[in-house]
Design a protein around this motif. Structure first.
Motif, PDB file in Angstrom:
ATOM      1  N   ALA A  59       1.367  -4.027  -3.085  1.00  0.00           N
ATOM      2  CA  ALA A  59       1.116  -2.581  -3.129  1.00  0.00           C
ATOM      3  C   ALA A  59       0.131  -2.240  -4.239  1.00  0.00           C
ATOM      4  O   ALA A  59      -0.800  -1.452  -4.035  1.00  0.00           O
ATOM      5  N   ALA A  60       0.322  -2.823  -5.406  1.00  0.00           N
ATOM      6  CA  ALA A  60      -0.582  -2.554  -6.527  1.00  0.00           C
ATOM      7  C   ALA A  60      -1.996  -3.036  -6.199  1.00  0.00           C
ATOM      8  O   ALA A  60      -2.982  -2.337  -6.483  1.00  0.00           O
ATOM      9  N   HIS A  61      -2.097  -4.205  -5.605  1.00  0.00           N
ATOM     10  CA  HIS A  61      -3.405  -4.751  -5.234  1.00  0.00           C
ATOM     11  C   HIS A  61      -4.085  -3.860  -4.183  1.00  0.00           C
ATOM     12  O   HIS A  61      -5.288  -3.555  -4.294  1.00  0.00           O
ATOM     13  N   ALA A  62      -3.336  -3.424  -3.191  1.00  0.00           N
ATOM     14  CA  ALA A  62      -3.898  -2.557  -2.149  1.00  0.00           C
ATOM     15  C   ALA A  62      -4.375  -1.230  -2.738  1.00  0.00           C
ATOM     16  O   ALA A  62      -5.423  -0.713  -2.353  1.00  0.00           O
ATOM     17  N   ALA A  63      -3.617  -0.686  -3.683  1.00  0.00           N
ATOM     18  CA  ALA A  63      -4.013   0.582  -4.318  1.00  0.00           C
ATOM     19  C   ALA A  63      -5.314   0.411  -5.088  1.00  0.00           C
ATOM     20  O   ALA A  63      -6.227   1.248  -4.971  1.00  0.00           O
ATOM     21  N   LYS A  64      -5.417  -0.659  -5.860  1.00  0.00           N
ATOM     22  CA  LYS A  64      -6.655  -0.906  -6.622  1.00  0.00           C
ATOM     23  C   LYS A  64      -7.836  -1.116  -5.675  1.00  0.00           C
ATOM     24  O   LYS A  64      -8.926  -0.570  -5.888  1.00  0.00           O
ATOM     25  N   PHE A  65      -7.615  -1.917  -4.650  1.00  0.00           N
ATOM     26  CA  PHE A  65      -8.685  -2.218  -3.703  1.00  0.00           C
ATOM     27  C   PHE A  65      -9.163  -0.947  -3.000  1.00  0.00           C
ATOM     28  O   PHE A  65     -10.360  -0.708  -2.872  1.00  0.00           O
ATOM     29  N   THR A  66      -8.216  -0.127  -2.571  1.00  0.00           N
ATOM     30  CA  THR A  66      -8.574   1.115  -1.881  1.00  0.00           C
ATOM     31  C   THR A  66      -9.337   2.061  -2.800  1.00  0.00           C
ATOM     32  O   THR A  66     -10.306   2.701  -2.383  1.00  0.00           O
ATOM     33  N   ALA A  67      -8.905   2.141  -4.040  1.00  0.00           N
ATOM     34  CA  ALA A  67      -9.623   2.987  -5.002  1.00  0.00           C
ATOM     35  C   ALA A  67     -11.072   2.515  -5.134  1.00  0.00           C
ATOM     36  O   ALA A  67     -12.000   3.337  -5.140  1.00  0.00           O
ATOM     37  N   LEU A 129      11.841   9.273   0.729  1.00  0.00           N
ATOM     38  CA  LEU A 129      12.175  10.536   0.070  1.00  0.00           C
ATOM     39  C   LEU A 129      11.220  10.895  -1.082  1.00  0.00           C
ATOM     40  O   LEU A 129      10.813  12.053  -1.193  1.00  0.00           O
ATOM     41  N   PRO A 130      10.826   9.946  -1.942  1.00  0.00           N
ATOM     42  CA  PRO A 130       9.892  10.317  -3.017  1.00  0.00           C
ATOM     43  C   PRO A 130       8.574  10.887  -2.506  1.00  0.00           C
ATOM     44  O   PRO A 130       8.047  11.843  -3.078  1.00  0.00           O
ATOM     45  N   SER A 131       8.044  10.329  -1.431  1.00  0.00           N
ATOM     46  CA  SER A 131       6.793  10.858  -0.873  1.00  0.00           C
ATOM     47  C   SER A 131       6.984  12.282  -0.386  1.00  0.00           C
ATOM     48  O   SER A 131       6.118  13.143  -0.596  1.00  0.00           O
ATOM     49  N   LEU A 172       2.255   9.998  -9.453  1.00  0.00           N
ATOM     50  CA  LEU A 172       3.699  10.126  -9.245  1.00  0.00           C
ATOM     51  C   LEU A 172       4.213   9.223  -8.127  1.00  0.00           C
ATOM     52  O   LEU A 172       5.306   8.662  -8.227  1.00  0.00           O
ATOM     53  N   LYS A 173       3.433   9.036  -7.078  1.00  0.00           N
ATOM     54  CA  LYS A 173       3.861   8.152  -5.998  1.00  0.00           C
ATOM     55  C   LYS A 173       3.780   6.689  -6.430  1.00  0.00           C
ATOM     56  O   LYS A 173       4.606   5.875  -6.014  1.00  0.00           O
ATOM     57  N   SER A 174       2.825   6.361  -7.281  1.00  0.00           N
ATOM     58  CA  SER A 174       2.771   5.002  -7.848  1.00  0.00           C
ATOM     59  C   SER A 174       4.003   4.753  -8.708  1.00  0.00           C
ATOM     60  O   SER A 174       4.644   3.703  -8.611  1.00  0.00           O
ATOM     61  N   TRP A 175       4.323   5.721  -9.523  1.00  0.00           N
ATOM     62  CA  TRP A 175       5.516   5.622 -10.372  1.00  0.00           C
ATOM     63  C   TRP A 175       6.773   5.502  -9.507  1.00  0.00           C
ATOM     64  O   TRP A 175       7.650   4.690  -9.787  1.00  0.00           O
ATOM     65  N   LYS A 179       9.500   2.418  -9.500  1.00  0.00           N
ATOM     66  CA  LYS A 179      10.909   2.657  -9.813  1.00  0.00           C
ATOM     67  C   LYS A 179      11.827   2.535  -8.596  1.00  0.00           C
ATOM     68  O   LYS A 179      13.045   2.587  -8.743  1.00  0.00           O
ATOM     69  N   SER A 180      11.265   2.389  -7.431  1.00  0.00           N
ATOM     70  CA  SER A 180      12.059   2.344  -6.202  1.00  0.00           C
ATOM     71  C   SER A 180      13.036   1.177  -6.206  1.00  0.00           C
ATOM     72  O   SER A 180      12.731   0.080  -6.669  1.00  0.00           O
TER      73      SER A 180
END
Length: 190
Positions: A59-67, A129-131, A172-175, A179-180
């Motif tokens: 997930a972290a890798h996909a977020a960085k790549f997408t950014a 739920l967080p989303s 907030l969604k990353s956080w 924490k999930s």
């Protein structure tokens, strides 16, 4: 609709500017949604196999790549908004308002990628739920910020409210994903 009311009160071309901005931004949105769906799939696969660390890393890798994928589009939106919106309209007031929208949104377009990926990651983890909560709260905050900022900065204040709320949702969604408890993984362990 409420945001449309705010924009209409600032001038008749501003609602048209938002519509044109959304048409251009649709390309970025589609790309971000694709990465979000991919993140959902890969996180779900890793968690289904029982690998929490790998799911979080993916997930972290996909977020960085997408950014990073969003950076070229961001640069185009910031540097060339007038030629882009001029394809759709020749009205100078609408062009100016649309160009302003694209410039401001363009600065934080990579955050949209992170937000969508983290939405997907939370879906893949079975923790939706967080989303929902952050999305609803920040859409309401976006409206309040748009009203407040438009009183100080005009239509640019509305554009900044939209852009900044997207960036805050990304954080907030990353956080929330970090924490999930990863319900899909908990189900697998039962």
């Amino acid at each position: 609709m409420a945001l449309g009311r705010v924009l209409s009160g600032l001038g008749p071309s501003n609602l048209a500017a938002l519509g044109l901005g959304h048409r251009v931004e649709a390309l970025a949105y589609t790309v971000c949604e694709g990465f979000g769906a991919a993140a959902s799939t890969i996180v779900g696969q890793w968690l289904g196999a029982g690998y929490e660390k790998e799911a979080r890393h993916a997930a972290a890798h996909a977020a960085k790549f997408t950014a990073w994928v969003m950076v070229p589009l961001s640069v185009v939106m910031v540097l060339f908004p007038v030629p882009i919106v001029s394809v759709f309209t020749s009205d100078p007031v609408t062009v100016a308002a649309s160009a302003s929208y694209l410039r401001i949104i363009g600065f934080l377009a990579p955050a949209m990628g992170v937000e969508h990926v983290m939405d997907g990651a939370l879906i893949g983890a079975g923790d939706t739920l967080p989303s929902l909560i952050w999305g609803l709260l920040l859409c309401l905050a976006r409206l309040a910020a748009a009203i407040w900022l438009s009183g100080r900065f005009g239509v640019a204040g509305v554009w900044w409210a939209i852009s900044l709320s997207t960036a805050v949702k990304a954080v907030l969604k990353s956080w929330a994903f970090q924490k999930s408890r990863l319900p899909l993984l908990a189900q697998r362990r039962q």
